[in-house]
Design a protein around this motif. Structure first.
Motif, PDB file in Angstrom:
ATOM      1  N   THR A 176       3.289  11.004   3.776  1.00  0.00           N
ATOM      2  CA  THR A 176       1.873  10.803   4.085  1.00  0.00           C
ATOM      3  C   THR A 176       1.150  12.145   4.091  1.00  0.00           C
ATOM      4  OG1 THR A 176       2.470   8.893   5.453  1.00  0.00           O
ATOM      5  CG2 THR A 176       0.257   9.798   5.737  1.00  0.00           C
ATOM      6  N   PHE A 177       1.821  13.160   4.597  1.00  0.00           N
ATOM      7  CA  PHE A 177       1.233  14.501   4.702  1.00  0.00           C
ATOM      8  C   PHE A 177       0.852  15.053   3.328  1.00  0.00           C
ATOM      9  CE2 PHE A 177       1.818  19.153   4.774  1.00  0.00           C
ATOM     10  CZ  PHE A 177       0.882  19.502   5.742  1.00  0.00           C
ATOM     11  N   TYR A 178       1.830  15.085   2.386  1.00  0.00           N
ATOM     12  CA  TYR A 178       1.506  15.733   1.113  1.00  0.00           C
ATOM     13  C   TYR A 178       0.693  14.825   0.195  1.00  0.00           C
ATOM     14  CZ  TYR A 178       5.805  13.882  -1.272  1.00  0.00           C
ATOM     15  OH  TYR A 178       6.807  13.117  -1.821  1.00  0.00           O
ATOM     16  N   CYS A 179       0.768  13.493   0.395  1.00  0.00           N
ATOM     17  CA  CYS A 179      -0.117  12.591  -0.361  1.00  0.00           C
ATOM     18  C   CYS A 179      -1.566  12.785   0.062  1.00  0.00           C
ATOM     19  CB  CYS A 179       0.258  11.132  -0.113  1.00  0.00           C
ATOM     20  SG  CYS A 179       1.610  10.559  -1.109  1.00  0.00           S
ATOM     21  N   THR A 180      -1.771  12.872   1.381  1.00  0.00           N
ATOM     22  CA  THR A 180      -3.128  12.972   1.915  1.00  0.00           C
ATOM     23  C   THR A 180      -3.758  14.312   1.576  1.00  0.00           C
ATOM     24  OG1 THR A 180      -2.471  11.526   3.733  1.00  0.00           O
ATOM     25  CG2 THR A 180      -4.514  12.762   4.014  1.00  0.00           C
ATOM     26  N   THR A 384     -13.759  10.570  -1.201  1.00  0.00           N
ATOM     27  CA  THR A 384     -12.534  11.361  -1.055  1.00  0.00           C
ATOM     28  C   THR A 384     -11.941  11.202   0.341  1.00  0.00           C
ATOM     29  OG1 THR A 384     -13.418  12.969  -2.631  1.00  0.00           O
ATOM     30  CG2 THR A 384     -11.551  13.669  -1.285  1.00  0.00           C
ATOM     31  N   TRP A 385     -12.789  11.234   1.364  1.00  0.00           N
ATOM     32  CA  TRP A 385     -12.288  11.078   2.735  1.00  0.00           C
ATOM     33  C   TRP A 385     -11.711   9.686   2.962  1.00  0.00           C
ATOM     34  CZ3 TRP A 385     -10.863  14.638   5.900  1.00  0.00           C
ATOM     35  CH2 TRP A 385     -11.454  15.910   5.858  1.00  0.00           C
ATOM     36  N   ILE A 386     -12.351   8.664   2.387  1.00  0.00           N
ATOM     37  CA  ILE A 386     -11.818   7.302   2.520  1.00  0.00           C
ATOM     38  C   ILE A 386     -10.465   7.195   1.820  1.00  0.00           C
ATOM     39  CG2 ILE A 386     -12.168   4.899   1.802  1.00  0.00           C
ATOM     40  CD1 ILE A 386     -15.150   5.295   2.287  1.00  0.00           C
ATOM     41  N   SER A 387     -10.333   7.808   0.644  1.00  0.00           N
ATOM     42  CA  SER A 387      -9.058   7.794  -0.086  1.00  0.00           C
ATOM     43  C   SER A 387      -7.950   8.433   0.749  1.00  0.00           C
ATOM     44  CB  SER A 387      -9.200   8.548  -1.418  1.00  0.00           C
ATOM     45  OG  SER A 387     -10.169   7.950  -2.241  1.00  0.00           O
ATOM     46  N   LYS A 388      -8.277   9.542   1.412  1.00  0.00           N
ATOM     47  CA  LYS A 388      -7.280  10.199   2.267  1.00  0.00           C
ATOM     48  C   LYS A 388      -6.939   9.330   3.482  1.00  0.00           C
ATOM     49  CE  LYS A 388      -8.321  14.951   0.905  1.00  0.00           C
ATOM     50  NZ  LYS A 388      -8.594  16.322   1.320  1.00  0.00           N
ATOM     51  N   GLY A 389      -7.966   8.685   4.047  1.00  0.00           N
ATOM     52  CA  GLY A 389      -7.715   7.791   5.179  1.00  0.00           C
ATOM     53  C   GLY A 389      -6.813   6.629   4.788  1.00  0.00           C
ATOM     54  N   LEU A 390      -6.993   6.111   3.564  1.00  0.00           N
ATOM     55  CA  LEU A 390      -6.139   5.020   3.087  1.00  0.00           C
ATOM     56  C   LEU A 390      -4.695   5.492   2.914  1.00  0.00           C
ATOM     57  CD1 LEU A 390      -8.551   3.402   0.477  1.00  0.00           C
ATOM     58  CD2 LEU A 390      -7.693   2.325   2.566  1.00  0.00           C
ATOM     59  N   ILE A 392      -3.187   7.696   4.762  1.00  0.00           N
ATOM     60  CA  ILE A 392      -2.615   7.720   6.113  1.00  0.00           C
ATOM     61  C   ILE A 392      -2.288   6.296   6.567  1.00  0.00           C
ATOM     62  CG2 ILE A 392      -3.102   8.249   8.535  1.00  0.00           C
ATOM     63  CD1 ILE A 392      -4.850  10.576   7.522  1.00  0.00           C
ATOM     64  N   LEU A 393      -3.214   5.359   6.338  1.00  0.00           N
ATOM     65  CA  LEU A 393      -3.006   3.969   6.749  1.00  0.00           C
ATOM     66  C   LEU A 393      -1.757   3.384   6.099  1.00  0.00           C
ATOM     67  CD1 LEU A 393      -3.919   1.261   8.014  1.00  0.00           C
ATOM     68  CD2 LEU A 393      -5.289   0.884   5.941  1.00  0.00           C
ATOM     69  N   TYR A 394      -1.631   3.564   4.781  1.00  0.00           N
ATOM     70  CA  TYR A 394      -0.480   2.986   4.091  1.00  0.00           C
ATOM     71  C   TYR A 394       0.811   3.737   4.402  1.00  0.00           C
ATOM     72  CZ  TYR A 394      -3.306  -0.352   1.531  1.00  0.00           C
ATOM     73  OH  TYR A 394      -4.119  -1.407   1.204  1.00  0.00           O
ATOM     74  N   GLY A 395       0.703   5.016   4.728  1.00  0.00           N
ATOM     75  CA  GLY A 395       1.892   5.743   5.178  1.00  0.00           C
ATOM     76  C   GLY A 395       2.458   5.128   6.443  1.00  0.00           C
ATOM     77  N   VAL A 396       1.587   4.798   7.381  1.00  0.00           N
ATOM     78  CA  VAL A 396       2.014   4.162   8.636  1.00  0.00           C
ATOM     79  C   VAL A 396       2.570   2.765   8.369  1.00  0.00           C
ATOM     80  CG1 VAL A 396       1.206   3.270  10.858  1.00  0.00           C
ATOM     81  CG2 VAL A 396       0.382   5.481  10.030  1.00  0.00           C
ATOM     82  N   LEU A 397       1.872   1.979   7.525  1.00  0.00           N
ATOM     83  CA  LEU A 397       2.311   0.606   7.243  1.00  0.00           C
ATOM     84  C   LEU A 397       3.683   0.572   6.555  1.00  0.00           C
ATOM     85  CD1 LEU A 397      -0.870  -1.297   5.976  1.00  0.00           C
ATOM     86  CD2 LEU A 397       0.523  -1.832   7.976  1.00  0.00           C
ATOM     87  N   CYS A 398       3.863   1.414   5.546  1.00  0.00           N
ATOM     88  CA  CYS A 398       5.134   1.421   4.813  1.00  0.00           C
ATOM     89  C   CYS A 398       6.288   1.870   5.696  1.00  0.00           C
ATOM     90  CB  CYS A 398       5.033   2.333   3.582  1.00  0.00           C
ATOM     91  SG  CYS A 398       3.949   1.691   2.290  1.00  0.00           S
ATOM     92  N   THR A 399       6.029   2.857   6.549  1.00  0.00           N
ATOM     93  CA  THR A 399       7.074   3.312   7.465  1.00  0.00           C
ATOM     94  C   THR A 399       7.412   2.229   8.481  1.00  0.00           C
ATOM     95  OG1 THR A 399       6.192   5.562   7.219  1.00  0.00           O
ATOM     96  CG2 THR A 399       7.757   5.189   9.000  1.00  0.00           C
ATOM     97  N   SER A 400       6.390   1.541   8.981  1.00  0.00           N
ATOM     98  CA  SER A 400       6.611   0.460   9.953  1.00  0.00           C
ATOM     99  C   SER A 400       7.369  -0.702   9.325  1.00  0.00           C
ATOM    100  CB  SER A 400       5.269  -0.048  10.497  1.00  0.00           C
ATOM    101  OG  SER A 400       4.525   1.007  11.068  1.00  0.00           O
ATOM    102  N   MET A 401       7.134  -0.941   8.044  1.00  0.00           N
ATOM    103  CA  MET A 401       7.767  -2.061   7.349  1.00  0.00           C
ATOM    104  C   MET A 401       9.275  -1.869   7.233  1.00  0.00           C
ATOM    105  SD  MET A 401       6.642  -4.863   6.162  1.00  0.00           S
ATOM    106  CE  MET A 401       7.759  -6.195   5.739  1.00  0.00           C
TER     107      MET A 401
END
Length: 629
Positions: A176-180, A384-390, A392-401
């Protein structure tokens, strides 16, 4: 409880942690590098598709690394160890998949100037089809990513003592860090580095394992005597787990759904600066796929030679077949601190690259297909900020999954089953749009529903009622030289007879199909139903479809007759270059989308959406605004 005494296998030491931590540090550093280097020109398009200025080399590495995940590093050697080297037949599947992707799907996606593959579905059909496909892709990718995160973490935890949830969390946080921070460029260059680490890990295991077991000739002889080299099984029974036909035909459908129309793949290809670079990246990636496949298969054979007289799984030294590879590594490298850390880095390289690709693709699809539809007038900075926020969101979701992945069984079969059940219908949907001009939006929706229903019916049924053991029996494994826990004890392997559970009528037929056929069922079900519904409700007129959205495959088979080719184009004007130069779009697209949100206030962007399109050209160079910066 085991009747054998497990040999002592060392756990991780300090040097192993140092090597492993170095991998995470380098990956995070690449994200920081691209965030600092390009902070001034970071638009949402630059962030999501790299400004369409990538070259074929890093894209090829990235594609290989992304789809040769830890599932391959841990799962494939285990498959070969237990079932034999027939898995190597996937080299034929990979070749067919790359050819179809490069020559059929990629040209259409690249020339239409899209960012999300699902934009194509709206141009070809309508918003409803695009929205449905987007939701299915998001579900598929989150499920698959959960397996990719959880499986290696569990296997390494139980063998090396590496903390399970610590590794799951570390994977999610670093990706999530380096993607964002760095966007697609960071993902691509990190993947290239991870590909090198992955191959280095395999090579280290192969060299050490072969040396300890008497050389390559001895490994080959043992594999032959143990029936591990019986590769070509031409049995046409579709219930058999792995035969020549299930791997080549079923495997092609499965991987084509994963490569040909998958956002993660196409996003990388359309980030190339020309169509020629994109195609070259795919063909170079094929060499990478073959290299990793051969390494994984040979690791399985070396592992069989090492454990041919004392199978650690049968002897209960490990609790799951997916732990065989890390157990083997800790065994043969016990006297070489740091090298087990290299292998763990190899496994996690596959995980990091796949998770990063998934996060980046999910963010792109959500932004392009959902956010921009609801908020078409967003500024570049806000986009750009929304893309970065997404991200982070999907990083959390994929890890939780990852928590749900423990219920899905072996990693190879589970991951390919998910891709088959979701990717097959999606492949059928895009095939309908690209190959059949007569298909209309009603056929697309009906076909997608039919394909999803058929694929999930077969897949869910096989999960609840597994195929009879006769269709997927592992090859013989021995515990002859394992040390008994009590020399006077008697080892018994026969269980008391139990009544067979009740199985429905379809359990030994439909539900017992090889998992590799789920994609073919979904694809063919979708395409066939879609064509039938289209003909019943009135097929689309070819004149209403922009030529750039259709690939005239009939040209391959009717090359001797221009008249026959033209009749099979179904009215699509492939020979015409009629363009609306007001927006530089084919007139039909300009008319169709003139009032649509996607194209409102987009004159500058659309101006270059179909520049200099010529259907007879073999290559097409993207001349977008960004490419001239």
């Amino acid at each position: 409880m085991s009747n054998f005494i497990a040999p002592e296998v060392k756990k991780f030491v300090v040097w192993d942690y140092v090597v492993f931590a170095a991998l995470f540090l380098v990956c995070a550093s690449i994200g920081i590098f691209f965030a600092v280097k390009e902070r001034k020109k970071k638009t949402s398009k630059e962030f999501l598709v790299g400004g369409k200025q990538m070259t074929c080399g890093p894209i090829a590495f990235s594609l290989t690394s992304s789809f040769m995940s830890a599932v391959t590093v841990l799962g494939t050697p285990s498959e070969v160890y237990r079932y034999g080297a027939s898995f190597v037949l996937f080299f034929l599947s990979y070749a067919l998949v790359i050819i179809f992707t490069a020559e059929l799907f990629l040209p259409v996606f690249y020339r239409s100037g899209i960012t999300s593959t699902y934009e194509y579905l709206e141009l070809r059909f309508n918003k409803m089809v695009r929205f449905a496909a987007t939701l299915i892709y998001i579900l598929q990718t989150i499920l698959y990513t959960g397996i990719v995160v959880y499986a290696p973490s569990l296997a390494l935890n139980q063998v090396t003592g590496f903390d399970l949830w610590g590794s799951v969390a570390a994977t999610g946080i670093v990706c999530t860090f380096y993607c964002t921070l760095g966007g697609l460029k960071a993902v691509v260059w990190t993947d290239a580095f991870q590909m090198i680490v992955m191959v280095a890990g395999f090579v280290a295991v192969l060299i050490r394992g072969t040396t300890l077991n008497g050389g390559s000739t001895k490994v080959w002889e043992d594999a032959y005597e143990g029936s591990r080299l019986s590769i070509f099984d031409f049995d046409v029974d579709p219930l058999r787990r792995h035969t020549f036909w299930t791997i080549v035909i079923g495997g092609t459908f499965t991987w084509l759904g994963l490569y040909g129309v998958n956002q993660s793949t196409i996003q990388r290809c359309i980030s190339c600066k020309s169509e020629k670079h994109a195609k070259l990246a795919l063909y170079l990636n094929l060499l990478g796929l073959w290299t990793v496949l051969v390494c994984a298969v040979f690791c399985g054979l070396v592992m069989y030679t090492h454990y041919k007289s004392c199978d650690p799984w049968t002897a209960d030294f490990i609790s799951a077949p997916d732990q065989l590879m890390p157990y083997f590594v800790m065994d043969i490298f016990s006297s070489m601190p740091g090298v087990p850390g290299l292998f763990v880095a190899c496994a996690f390289s596959g995980t990091l690259s796949t998770v990063a690709a998934s996060i980046n693709a999910l963010a792109t699809v959500t932004f392009e297909d959902l956010v921009k539809k609801g908020f078409p007038n967003l500024s570049e900075k806000m986009s750009t900020w929304i893309s970065k926020g997404l991200c982070i969101l999907y990083g959390v979701l994929c890890t939780s999954m990852a928590a749900a992945a423990s219920l899905l069984g072996g990693v190879v079969q589970a991951s390919l089953s998910i891709h088959g059940m979701c990717g097959g219908p999606m492949l059928g949907l895009f095939t309908l749009g690209i190959v059949f001009p007569c298909a209309n939006w009603k056929g697309a929706v009906g076909g997608l529903v039919a394909g999803i229903t058929l694929a999930f019916w077969a897949g869910t049924g096989s999960f609840i009622y597994p195929a009879p053991p006769t269709k997927s029996i592992p090859l013989q494994l021995s515990t002859l030289n394992c040390t008994l826990a009590n020399s006077t004890g008697v080892l018994t392997t026969a269980a008391a007879p139990t009544a067979a559970p009740d199985r429905p009528l379809l359990a030994d037929t439909w539900y017992s199909l090889s998992y590799l056929y789920f994609s073919a069922i979904g694809c063919l079900g979708c395409a066939t139903t879609g064509l039938l519904i289209s003909f019943v409700t009135g097929p689309t007129k070819g004149e209403d479809i922009p030529p750039v959205l259709i690939k005239p495959v009939c040209n391959l088979f009717c090359f001797w007759s221009e008249r026959l080719k033209a009749s099979l184009w179904c009215g699509v004007r492939h020979s015409s270059q009629e363009v609306d130069f007001e927006k530089n779009l084919p007139k039909v697209i300009a008319n169709k989308t003139g009032s649509d949100d996607v194209f409102k206030n987009k004159t500058k962007e659309n101006k270059h959406q179909f520049p200099d399109y010529n259907p007879k050209e073999k290559s097409y160079t993207n001349m977008s605004k960004e490419s001239r910066l």
